[in-house]
Design an enzyme around this catalytic site. Structure first.
Site, PDB file in Angstrom:
ATOM      1  N   SER A  69       0.834  -1.202   0.000  1.00  0.00           N
ATOM      2  CA  SER A  69       0.000   0.000   0.000  1.00  0.00           C
ATOM      3  C   SER A  69       0.865   1.247   0.000  1.00  0.00           C
ATOM      4  O   SER A  69       2.039   1.210   0.352  1.00  0.00           O
ATOM      5  CB  SER A  69      -0.936   0.010   1.206  1.00  0.00           C
ATOM      6  N   LYS A  70       0.216   2.294  -0.447  1.00  0.00           N
ATOM      7  CA  LYS A  70       0.882   3.582  -0.616  1.00  0.00           C
ATOM      8  C   LYS A  70       1.590   4.017   0.666  1.00  0.00           C
ATOM      9  O   LYS A  70       2.649   4.613   0.627  1.00  0.00           O
ATOM     10  CB  LYS A  70      -0.198   4.605  -0.967  1.00  0.00           C
TER      11      LYS A  70
END
Ligand code: GLU
Length: 476
Positions: free
Chosen positions: A254-255
């Protein structure tokens, strides 16, 4: 004329697609399914289609579309049709929704958001799983509520209430989900914009998609989609849901915990062929092969050997793959690719052939173009060796030799300045001062290159402007 075999006919009809939503950059997971869809189509001589799923009007941006198209181009995933934009096909979705309404397979629902909230609240209070209770669902003999004044309806799909939905997933194998688990899904919003599950079916049908590869997160959407395909009398594509990619910490990539976009890797100096090779292996294998060309992947990618379990993003392995492709890359191409990374360091006055020669010398020490630019910076920017390195390598014992070498190089600088003449000057210096190469070379490296280890020092010095070398050897 020979008649094509049945399998050849089927193969030539393969049509795959990638359907990103333009609400951000091209995510690595989407890039991987794009690669699988592309390779599958290319393997079978079929077609690969790019569709932009921009019906989430609030979150879709033109900038994101541009970035997605640029990343697809960078990766070399060329499409045969598209980009096709869903928002340009609204009339088609509305017409199909009407067709379903007319056939009694979809219906208008006038429940307001407040009413739906209250419905779910009551269900929760009773300890039930929240669901649409079917109050506007037409049934034989059922009296529907009076249509409220001034309320715009949504359109819901009249999902079968009994039986199961089953499919043989290309990745996960057989999957069965009971229709009892599935609500009557909204297919058109009040503004006439379709929801994902409806638009995706109309498009996959219209675009004659035969194989859908996509992320795991869509497994639960597939039963709805299959039911809609059936309601439309449309042929079903085959579905393959690829497991999520885990970060190196074992959690979903994830970012928040690192780069997740293709663009970020382009900017960090990865080559497209390395990204493709690495992404291909994240969830697919061909024996023990780790390094392969796109042509090899296309020839091997027949839909088998797709992994059922999540793959883990491994930055060290990606760096290793990238290092391999940098080493293999043509010097002139590397020179062109490294330019933006040099410009980012304020280095704008470069010459293509000089850069190419420098790339040839340094490319086998680099995992990324950024590292390559770090090396090449020594030719353009002042170096600042640490006090520690100076003390360790430019000792009093070696200083006279360095001064002497400088004089010899100064004489060369007005004549022939190349690897051979520099090597000869170094050799003469070593003999004259009774020094060994491992004493003199690190001193010269630290002073001229800013680091004690480089490729062969004569070759490195030959790539410098002589005046730069002389200036850096000045204060010894
Ligand atoms: N727009 C969807 C996504 O980006 C596409 C999913 C699909 O391939 O059906 O997740």
């Amino acid at each position: 004329m020979t008649t094509p075999s049945p399998s050849a006919v089927a193969a030539s009809a393969v049509r795959t697609r990638i359907a990103p939503s333009p609400t951000g950059f091209l995510h690595l997971g989407t890039a991987r399914t794009a690669l699988y869809s592309w390779a599958y189509a290319r393997h079978y001589g079929g077609q690969f289609i790019l569709r932009i799923e921009d019906t989430d009007v609030a979150r879709s941006t033109a900038e994101s579309v541009d970035q997605i198209l640029a990343s697809m181009k960078w990766l070399g995933l060329d499409c045969d049709e598209g980009p096709i934009y869903q928002m340009q096909r609204l009339e088609r979705y509305q017409a199909v929704a009407q067709q379903l309404i007319d056939a009694g397979l979809a219906y208008r629902c006038y429940s307001s958001p407040e009413e739906l909230d209250a419905m779910r609240e009551a269900q929760r209070a009773r300890g039930e799983k929240t669901h649409y209770d079917g109050r506007w669902r037409p049934e034989p003999g059922k009296v529907l509520p009076p249509v409220p004044e001034g309320v715009k309806p949504v359109v819901r799909f009249r999902n079968p209430q009994d039986g199961d939905v089953s499919w043989n997933d290309l990745v996960k194998g057989p999957i069965t989900i009971s229709n009892r688990e599935i609500d009557d899904l909204i297919i058109l919003r009040t503004d006439g914009v379709p929801t994902y599950n409806f638009a995706v079916v109309v498009d996959d049908w219209d675009m004659r998609i035969t194989h859908v590869f996509r992320g795991d997160e869509h497994v639960n959407n597939t039963p709805w989609q299959i039911n809609i395909f059936r309601a439309l009398g449309a042929p079903l594509p085959q579905f393959g849901h690829c497991p999520i990619i885990l970060g190196d910490d074992g959690l979903k990539l994830s970012k928040r915990r690192g780069a997740v976009s293709v663009t970020a890797y382009e900017e960090a100096g990865y080559l497209p062929e390395a990204m493709l090779n690495y992404l291909a292996r994240l969830g697919w294998s061909h024996g023990d092969d780790e390094l392969f060309t796109r042509e090899q992947m296309v020839s091997w990618f027949d839909g088998s050997h797709l992994a059922k379990s999540p793959a883990q993003w491994d930055p060290a392995k990606l760096a290793w793959v990238n290092a391999h492709y940098i080493k293999q890359a043509d010097d002139a191409r590397l020179a062109a690719l490294v330019v933006p990374h040099l410009v980012a360091r304020g280095i704008t006055q470069t010459q293509a052939d000089h850069l190419a020669r420098a790339c040839a010398l340094f490319k086998d020490r680099c995992s990324t173009l950024v590292e390559l630019a770090d090396w090449l910076s020594m030719f353009f920017l002042a170096v600042s060796p640490s006090e520690q390195e100076l003390q360790a390598h430019v000792s009093d014992a070696v200083k006279p030799g360095v001064r002497d070498l400088r004089d010899r190089l100064a004489a060369l600088s007005v004549g022939v300045w190349d690897k051979a003449t520099i090597a000869a000057a170094i050799k003469e210096t070593l003999t004259a001062h009774g020094l060994k190469m491992p004493q003199l070379a690190p001193a010269v490296r630290v002073l001229v290159c800013g680091r004690a280890q480089t490729p062969s020092i004569d070759a490195v010095l030959a790539l410098f402007e002589p005046t730069v070398v002389l200036a850096r050897l000045q204060h010894v």
